[in-house]
Design a protein around this motif. Structure first.
Motif, mmCIF file in Angstrom:
data_model
loop_
_atom_site.group_PDB
_atom_site.id
_atom_site.type_symbol
_atom_site.label_atom_id
_atom_site.label_comp_id
_atom_site.label_asym_id
_atom_site.label_seq_id
_atom_site.Cartn_x
_atom_site.Cartn_y
_atom_site.Cartn_z
ATOM 1 N N GLU A 162 -1.584 9.222 8.528
ATOM 2 C CA GLU A 162 -2.470 8.065 8.612
ATOM 3 C C GLU A 162 -3.327 7.931 7.357
ATOM 4 N N VAL A 163 -3.756 9.048 6.800
ATOM 5 C CA VAL A 163 -4.562 9.006 5.572
ATOM 6 C C VAL A 163 -3.714 8.471 4.411
ATOM 7 N N LEU A 164 -2.460 8.938 4.311
ATOM 8 C CA LEU A 164 -1.558 8.439 3.273
ATOM 9 C C LEU A 164 -1.326 6.937 3.435
ATOM 10 N N ALA A 165 -1.169 6.492 4.675
ATOM 11 C CA ALA A 165 -0.949 5.066 4.943
ATOM 12 C C ALA A 165 -2.184 4.251 4.564
ATOM 13 N N PHE A 166 -3.352 4.748 4.940
ATOM 14 C CA PHE A 166 -4.595 4.058 4.602
ATOM 15 C C PHE A 166 -4.724 3.886 3.088
ATOM 16 N N ASP A 167 -4.492 4.964 2.346
ATOM 17 C CA ASP A 167 -4.591 4.908 0.877
ATOM 18 C C ASP A 167 -3.602 3.906 0.292
ATOM 19 N N TYR A 168 -2.377 3.920 0.819
ATOM 20 C CA TYR A 168 -1.346 3.009 0.318
ATOM 21 C C TYR A 168 -1.733 1.551 0.574
ATOM 22 N N MET A 169 -2.197 1.252 1.788
ATOM 23 C CA MET A 169 -2.515 -0.131 2.131
ATOM 24 C C MET A 169 -3.735 -0.634 1.369
ATOM 25 N N LEU A 170 -4.747 0.221 1.230
ATOM 26 C CA LEU A 170 -5.926 -0.182 0.479
ATOM 27 C C LEU A 170 -5.561 -0.445 -0.974
ATOM 28 N N ASP A 171 -4.756 0.419 -1.553
ATOM 29 C CA ASP A 171 -4.318 0.235 -2.940
ATOM 30 C C ASP A 171 -3.501 -1.044 -3.088
ATOM 31 N N THR A 172 -2.647 -1.328 -2.111
ATOM 32 C CA THR A 172 -1.814 -2.538 -2.156
ATOM 33 C C THR A 172 -2.671 -3.797 -2.122
ATOM 34 N N TYR A 173 -3.644 -3.847 -1.216
ATOM 35 C CA TYR A 173 -4.520 -5.016 -1.143
ATOM 36 C C TYR A 173 -5.316 -5.204 -2.429
ATOM 37 N N ARG A 174 -5.756 -4.102 -3.008
ATOM 38 C CA ARG A 174 -6.502 -4.198 -4.256
ATOM 39 C C ARG A 174 -5.626 -4.710 -5.392
#
Length: 379
Positions: free
Chosen positions: A195-207
């Protein structure tokens, strides 16, 4: 003055929203009434005739003191038997088989079990304290024995998807004598880390996309700031929203939980209206009243499972961030098994069996049923 008695624009806007909501509710009621059945359709050949050797049924079996519901389907009931452990916790998947036929029932006699407390196996007033990972593992093993006895098999095949892979891999470790092989789809390993890896990926993608609105909303649930808010991230449904928005949720091409999950459940011919409602009641009950989610995030399977005595296959979509494909591959690399294989699906997210069913079934035929790993990823 002309136009003096006109209603403000906001009034018309709110009125339009209310009308739209009412129309959606009415449409849903019509769909539910039209599709309310609860009966299984027979499997038919290309000419539309029922296949004599086939089986297509919804049954309830007494297992470990509770009544479990399941669907069993096959074009030939003498086929090898496959037990499918669904995801969630508490999200049966037979309705997806109806919408996105996998073809598994042409190769196996497939039992789509609905786990204790989920879907067909839910009833109001269930003792929440009795629904634990250990209990679901015990139930799954008991169902496996039932299937062996009913279909005259010494062993069956075991398949777990997502949450069901946590239960499934534990079943394989505890009762290997019941199984020809274990197949983990979107295999859980360390779900909190996933879940932490997913959170980081999604936040980076939106940015990177310049979507500051979604990035700021997502940051509110950061696992690095507040454990309580991160837990609310799941309960609120925002996790599902952002994963499907970015194509890393249930399916890479599924961008709406409402149209992709809710509508197929409510229009399924296999469930009665009461059973459809129970699917959602059960999902909420399991999330809020049981320890399952806490157990899932507390499980560190690579530390618990080092050896499996049966052939072991993991299959993951390259776009899957619901359960990390990277962590699943690392998990498999640390397991000792008679034979093992990892399979990456290039056009899938969390559900390769529904997204790339032809490739999926071919792997079952060419590798799993023969005990090989020729089609697996090359190192």
């Amino acid at each position: 003055m002309a136009g003096k008695n006109k209603k403000p624009w906001r009034f018309h806007s709110k009125k339009a929203v209310v009308i739209t909501v009412c129309m959606v509710v009415i449409l849903l009621l019509i769909l539910v009434l039209v599709y309310d059945g609860g009966t299984m359709k027979p499997l038919k050949d290309d000419q539309g005739n029922a296949i004599a050797s086939s089986i297509s049924e919804k049954i309830f079996v007494e297992i470990n003191g509770t009544r479990l519901g399941m669907f069993i389907r096959s074009t030939n009931k003498d086929n090898p038997v496959l037990l499918f452990m669904h995801g969630g916790p508490g999200m049966p998947e037979y309705f997806l088989e109806e919408k996105y036929p996998t073809g598994l029932d042409s190769v196996f006699t497939v039992c789509w079990l609905e786990q204790r407390g989920a879907g067909l196996s839910y009833y109001p007033g269930m003792p929440a304290e009795e629904i634990t990972v250990d209990q679901l593992v015990s139930d799954g093993i008991a169902v496996s024995s039932y299937l062996c006895n009913r279909f005259g098999k010494e062993k069956i095949y075991l398949m777990g998807h997502s949450w069901g892979s946590l239960i499934g891999v534990k079943m394989a470790g505890k009762a290997p004598g019941l199984y020809n092989a274990y197949i983990g789809i979107a295999q859980i390993s360390d779900q909190y880390q996933s879940e932490v890896l997913a959170f980081d990926y999604m936040l980076d993608t939106y940015r990177r996309e310049g979507n500051t609105r979604m990035a700021e909303k997502l940051e509110m649930y950061s696992p690095y700031m507040s454990q309580k808010k991160f837990e609310h991230y799941f309960v609120s449904g925002f996790r599902d929203t952002v994963m499907h928005d970015l194509g890393v949720g249930t399916m890479h091409a599924m961008h709406s939980v409402f149209s992709g999950i809710f509508i197929p459940v409510m229009t399924s011919n296999a469930y009665t209206l009461k059973e459809k409602i129970n699917i959602w009641k059960a999902k909420s009950f399991l999330a809020k009243s049981t320890s399952l989610r806490k157990e899932m995030f507390g499980s560190k399977l690579p530390e618990q499972i080092k050896v499996l005595e049966i052939p072991t296959y993991f299959l993951s979509g390259v776009y899957d961030y619901t359960v990390s494909a990277i962590l699943a591959k690392q998990f498999l690399s640390g397991i000792t098994a008679p034979i093992k294989g990892f399979y990456t699906f290039d056009n899938s997210a969390h559900s390769p069996l529904f997204e790339e069913s032809e490739k999926f079934v071919n792997i079952m035929l060419e590798d799993v049923l023969t005990g090989e790993n020729n089609l697996s990823d090359k190192e």
